[in-house]
Design an enzyme around this catalytic site. Structure first.
Site, short mmCIF file in Angstrom:
data_model
loop_
_atom_site.label_atom_id
_atom_site.label_comp_id
_atom_site.label_asym_id
_atom_site.label_seq_id
_atom_site.Cartn_x
_atom_site.Cartn_y
_atom_site.Cartn_z
N HIS A 186 72.65 63.24 75.96
CA HIS A 186 70.89 63.75 76.62
C HIS A 186 71.01 62.62 76.78
CE1 HIS A 186 67.85 64.88 78.98
NE2 HIS A 186 67.07 64.25 77.83
N ASP A 188 69.47 60.43 79.73
CA ASP A 188 67.80 60.40 80.66
C ASP A 188 68.49 59.39 82.11
OD1 ASP A 188 65.69 62.37 79.49
OD2 ASP A 188 65.70 60.83 78.20
N ASP A 300 65.08 69.05 78.25
CA ASP A 300 64.01 68.40 77.50
C ASP A 300 63.16 68.61 79.12
OD1 ASP A 300 63.12 67.15 76.53
OD2 ASP A 300 64.07 64.99 77.65
N ASP A 437 69.42 62.21 72.64
CA ASP A 437 69.55 61.42 73.42
C ASP A 437 70.83 60.40 73.52
OD1 ASP A 437 67.22 62.86 73.62
OD2 ASP A 437 66.01 60.84 73.79
N HIS A 582 63.13 64.47 84.59
CA HIS A 582 61.80 65.04 83.98
C HIS A 582 60.79 63.65 83.50
CE1 HIS A 582 65.26 65.12 81.64
NE2 HIS A 582 64.17 65.13 80.54
ZN ZN Z 1 65.06 63.79 79.03
#
Ligand code: ZN
Length: 1165
Positions: A186, A188, A300, A437, A582
């Site tokens: 994941h 971000d 998420d 993550d 997000h």
């Molecule tokens: Zn995230």
């Protein structure tokens, strides 16, 4: 007696009118001469000069005629209102300019500015959709589930929020348990680090490692979601790695899931930006990899919206996965084995919007919460946590490397979890995500995970008595196997009845206890505001750029700045798309990350403004062939000095020569509204391009609470704008500008101004009496002490509506768990906003608008009403400038309170796309009753609907009958233990803008009061919301008056307005497949809204008409030919690649069903 009085009034008034008209004529003739005497305007034949004067005089006569008509009307009105006859001080000469006051004291426009073409033609069929009693025929309505669930949060054992799961060893004797372990990472695009820092430190290593390690073993699979990172890596990496990557995609080892630019926030985001980031990602994938994603992956985002399901379905995805859903709902869905369901839009009776959705059952998407119900066991199968590594298992049982000795026991332990998890699903096919993550950022981790798992898989797969087959897989491989077992065959045909149908959304999310994630609906509101400024600006830039290219090509040449401006558009698109992440729009990044996003938004606004300026100049030029990129002079009139400052405007230096001002209307409907510019003189005469005077109102600029500038002023003037078009206005210094009226001012509780030129100061009301302002459609009453709204009298209503606005504070708990960026954990009911000293209140009144502005210590709060015909005059405009930078653990809310008996029911929008019914749940804590509020919320009783419209996302709740409560800003000194590691202390001075709309519900609507799920805005609600979200764009000239000579008086980009239930979402130029420049086609995206016709006022005076969803594209774009129209997916990709050419239709009529978004690629020249 009565008749004589009336007669004398009539005569008096007629005399006044006659004198006034004479004066007006003289003034006008004089003005015409003044203008014509200027050397700039000379070279005209005498004949044409005379003709022009004649037509001016004709116009004046017409005006005079209208005035007489008005007088006749007034007498008619007065004959019924004898007691008010003495108030007929209709014509007051105020410093030589025009000013009208009505009998009731409200301001009034000159007649020919007061009415618009009359009203709506909504066909019965268009109204039918909203009046049906349908709500999607779902098996599970989320609203019902909320009603039924006890939300008691008992301890579920190892699966704390669930229950014990049991199985029999022979459950799989007949059919194997088939397990797909899906490795993922994941990433971000900004959270604790900025996008670039994450890329440098982790993401590029993950993608490099993927290219290296996955090609070593064809059994190894991976899914990747964030195209923003992939695109950056693609630019950086070498051809060899790109080829490996393509091969991995082709072989099915690697799957791109969702394919959005980011994994978008689903609460605060507007559907247009959600779609934009999806288009950006899908177009990139199509151009660079030749693929279109099939399955979506949202592990998420903090709660999930049915709007996303709609957009994914419309973009050709067949399956989706969601994760952050309230734990009590997960538990119920698990118990009913409903975790896989068909997600249907609430308004869709036929199931045409259904998409198969998988809801992850447990607490998180990390390894401890994905292999099965017991995190203590699952954690032992996260081989990054092997002893000696940087991460370990908090349950204190570490993983063991898999060896020949332990493989049997480890395999059995893991299979036990798999089996338990599979009991929550209807098929014996199991999905097990494997990642976290920024995982797989070292080559070692690839070996640890894939090596150890492969040994377990090999063991299980070679022991038939275990009745299981386990492999690495991708998300689509899982869905394919699962749906096959479910009897769907190979194709995505969601009709088997194997899965339940669910309607509704998954807000508000709670991950444990009473920890509701409703704080992020408001966190960092400044950037939520800036996001929407960029959204509307970028949309205008896209549309204008696309049509500029088409017009140039129509004339047989190419637009000089095509490449340059296209690359600015792409930059802006990608910056907006990135912020939909997000941890972007949500306001949940660390301070430096917030600043990074902020400067990207700021740059994107500048880019969009630049594109708009260039396109406007090209389109407005009399001779477009003369467009010269070295002689650009039209600029968007907006100054933004930094990414977190408030915007301001240039000061136009007026003189006796004309200053051109060009206004662009980004809506596909004509509109009448005011626009604002700043000038250095108050004696400004505003004319439209046909030299007609335009009503204008001068407003002071305030140095501080009670001092005004004598050198700079704001002038508001009335504009009628064509749909998607430009209009030219000119400002000039004039001695006694006839239609320019300085505002009338009053100050309460502050040092009173000595009369300042040119404003007329009036005495504030006596103590104990209320403040009142009035316009044509309504009269507002404010407390003279607090400066806050108390009541609204709508024209034609029997009595005043009790409608109050106030402010209040929330604090946070004293216990360990406190509010933070994500969570809202208040210390109880809000406390009233109390201040020591009564605030300074400024009242501004004039012919275009009247306003009460209250200077509270934390908010500059103003309520304004427009004296305009049509949409603008029918609602209250509320603006706040919020500053809570000195507060400590406090959140500021604004409340609107009415007497409406809404019985705890209210409606909030999902992403500006649809309205979702909400209910005040007393069994839930206060913070659970807050919802996302990107554009609209309303509550209603059987007679009245009260709508609050917003131009930015914030959190909203309705905790008392008749009340709406919006969280404006939050300042929180601590982290809330969701990984961010800081509070929210970087508050900015933040503006926000609302409209408050009061509508009466018709009989038809009253009968439907019990309709439990659905509601639609009225046409007026939609148009007011669109007007608020897409204000006109003001462009000014940096060159002398010569400039305006070369400009057209107006440009109508559309030959007709669109039906008022159809919104032009965008016209987006597609990138060329061969280079980075613009391609030949544009994407056209239209949205047909669901409308409730049973609300009044229906008379919009806005050319509102509907056509049962039919839009004729041929001839729609003025001066251009639509050469082809091809329906596409919402991502602007072709649904059937191989049918590309055949599906180009010769018909240019398109039809949209209610509520649907449709996309097309057009070739326009
Ligand atoms: Zn995230």
């Amino acid at each position: 007696m009565r008749f004589r009085k009336l007669l004398s009034v009539c005569c008096g008034a007629a005399f006044c009118i006659a004198v006034f008209s004479l004066y007006v004529m003289l003034d006008r003739v004089q003005y015409v001469r003044q203008v014509d005497n200027q050397p700039d305007h000379l070279p005209k034949g005498q004949l044409s000069e005379l003709q022009e004067k004649l037509s001016q005089l004709e116009h004046l006569l017409e005006e005079n005629h209208q005035m007489m008509n008005r007088l006749r009307d007034s007498v008619r009105v007065l004959s019924g209102e004898e007691s008010q006859v003495n108030q007929l001080a209709m014509v007051t000469a105020l410093k030589g300019s025009w000013s009208w006051r009505q009998v009731n004291g409200s301001w009034m426009l000159p007649l020919d500015f007061r009415t618009l073409e009359a009203g709506p033609i909504l066909t019965e069929a268009d109204c039918h959709f909203a009046s049906r009693m349908q709500h999607g025929n779902a098996d599970i309505q989320m609203a019902d589930m909320f009603n039924k669930l006890p939300f008691d949060n008992p301890d579920g054992g190892v699966w704390k929020q669930g229950f014990d799961i049991h199985y029999n060893n022979d459950d799989w004797n007949k059919q194997l348990l088939q397990i797909f372990v899906v490795p993922h990472s994941h990433n971000d695009p900004g959270w604790l680090k900025t996008f670039d820092a994450y890329y440098q430190d982790q993401t590029r290593h993950i993608l490099d490692g993927m290219a290296k390690k996955m090609s070593e073993d064809s059994r190894h699979t991976f899914v990747w979601a964030e195209v923003s990172f992939l695109a950056k890596w693609w630019n950086d990496t070498d051809n060899e790695k790109r080829e490996i990557f393509k091969k991995l995609i082709k072989s099915g080892q690697l799957e791109i899931v969702t394919g959005g630019w980011v994994m978008t926030d689903e609460a605060n985001s507007h559907y247009t930006a959600m779609l934009d980031q999806l288009i950006e990602g899908h177009q990139w994938l199509h151009r660079n990899l030749g693929i279109r994603p099939q399955s979506a992956w949202a592990i998420d985002p903090f709660g999930h919206t049915s709007t996303m399901a709609y957009l994914l379905h419309g973009s050709g995805l067949n399956h989706m996965l969601i994760q952050r859903v309230h734990y009590a709902i997960k538990k119920r869905f698990s118990a009913n084995r409903s975790l896989e369901f068909l997600w249907r839009q609430s308004w869709d009776d036929e199931g045409k919007t259904d998409i198969l959705c998988h809801m992850m059952p447990f607490y998180s998407y990390d390894v401890p919460h994905t292999c099965g119900p017991d995190p203590k066991v699952c954690c032992q199968f996260d081989f990054k946590r092997l002893p000696g590594g940087r991460v370990s298992c908090p349950w204190r049982v570490p993983p063991q490397p898999i060896t020949v000795d332990n493989v049997q026991s480890r395999a059995q332990l893991l299979l036990d979890q798999y089996r338990k998890k599979s009991k929550l699903f209807r098929t014996p096919v199991l999905l097990v995500p494997l990642g976290d993550d920024f995982r797989y950022d070292t080559l070692q981790e690839w070996d640890q995970q894939f090596g150890n798992y492969q040994r377990i898989f090999d063991y299980i797969n070679t022991h038939p008595e275990l009745h299981a087959r386990v492999q690495f897989g991708t998300l689509s491989q899982y869905f394919a196997a699962m749906t096959k077992v479910a009897g769907w065959g190979d194709g995505p045909t969601p009709r088997s009845g194997h899965f339940p149908v669910v309607s509704g959304d998954f807000f508000t999310y709670a991950d444990r206890d009473d920890h509701y994630w409703s704080g992020f609906y408001t966190s960092r509101p400044f950037f939520k505001y800036l996001d929407r400024v960029l959204e509307t600006r970028l949309r205008s830039a896209e549309i204008l750029f696309g049509l500029t290219l088409a017009h140039a090509s129509h004339m047989g040449f190419s637009f000089e700045l095509a490449k340059e401006d296209f690359s600015r558009l792409v930059q802006a698109r990608q910056n907006l798309a990135l912020f939909q992440h997000h941890d972007g729009l949500t306001g949940t990044g660390k301070d430096p990350v917030v600043n990074d996003y902020g400067s990207r938004l700021h740059n994107a606004i500048l880019d969009a403004n630049g594109v708009i300026g260039n396109a406007a100049q090209f389109l407005m030029l009399q001779n477009r062939r003369a467009f010269d990129k070295s002689a650009l002079f039209l600029n968007v009139d907006e100054i933004r000095t930094s990414h977190d400052s408030l915007s301001t405007q240039n000061i136009i230096k007026l003189s006796s020569s004309l200053s051109p001002v060009v206004i662009f209307n980004p809506l596909a409907l004509s509109r009448s509204c005011t626009v604002r510019v700043r000038v250095n003189l108050f004696n400004v005469h505003v004319t439209s391009a046909d030299k007609r005077a335009v009503p204008a109102q001068i407003v002071p600029l305030w140095f501080n609470k009670t001092t005004i500038s004598t050198k700079e002023f704001e002038v508001y003037f009335l504009v009628h704008l064509p749909p998607l078009g430009f209009a030219l206005f000119e400002l000039v210094e004039a001695q006694m500008p006839r239609l320019t009226v300085p505002s009338q001012l009053a100050i309460l509780q502050g040092r009173s101004l000595s009369s300042f030129e040119p404003f007329r100061m009036v005495e504030p009301p006596l103590e104990g009496t209320d403040l009142k302002i009035a316009v044509a459609h309504m009269k507002l009453r404010f407390s003279a002490t607090s400066g806050l709204l108390q009541g609204v009298q709508v024209k034609g209503w029997a009595s005043e509506m009790n409608l109050r606005i106030d402010f209040a504070w929330y604090g946070t708990r004293s216990s360990r768990d406190k509010s933070g960026a994500y969570l809202f954990l208040p210390d109880g009911e809000p406390k009233p906003y109390v201040i020591d000293k009564a605030p300074v209140i400024r009242v501004t009144e004039g012919p275009l608008f009247s306003e009460v502005k209250t200077l509270l210590p934390h908010v500059t709060h103003s309520v304004r009403v427009y004296n305009l015909p049509g949409v603008e005059g029918l609602s209250l405009e509320i603006s706040n400038i919020v500053d809570i930078r000195k507060e400590h653990n406090r959140e500021l809310v604004m409340r609107t309170t009415s007497d409406l008996d809404n019985k705890g029911i209210f409606f909030t929008d999902l992403n500006g796309f649809q309205m979702q019914r909400r209910k005040l749940w007393k069994k839930l804590p206060l913070q659970a009753n807050f919802y996302p509020f990107p554009t609209m919320a309303f509550l209603q009783d059987s007679h009245t609907r009260l709508s609050l419209l917003s131009s930015q996302a914030l959190g909203i709740g309705s905790l008392k009958n008749g009340q709406l409560e919006v969280v404006l800003d939050r300042r929180l000194m601590q982290d809330d233990n969701r990984g961010l590691g800081q509070g929210v202390k970087d508050n900015r001075i933040t503006p926000n803008h609302f409209r408050l709309l009061i509508e009466q519900r018709g009989l038809q609507a009253r009968e439907r009061v019990s309709d439990p799920y659905l509601a639609y805005p009225s046409p007026l609600g939609h148009i007011t919301s669109d007007s608020l979200n897409h204000p006109p764009i003001v462009l000014i000239s940096t060159m002398s008056s010569q400039a305006s000579l070369s400009l057209r008086p107006s440009v109508h980009l559309l030959s007709r307005h669109l039906p008022c239930d159809i919104h032009l979402v965008n016209i987006r130029t597609l990138q060329s497949l061969t280079d980075n420049g613009p391609g030949d086609d544009v994407g056209l995206i239209l949205h047909r809204k669901g409308i409730d016709c049973s609300l009044t006022p229906q008379q919009l005076h806005n050319n509102c008409s509907s056509t049962e969803g039919k839009v004729m594209l041929e001839g729609l774009f003025n001066g251009l030919n639509v050469r082809s129209v091809k329906p596409t997916l919402l991502s602007l990709l072709s649904a059937h690649e191989h049918k590309d050419e055949r599906s180009r239709s010769s018909s240019t009529d398109v039809i949209l069903p209610p509520m649907h978004i449709r996309a097309f690629t057009l070739n326009i020249k």
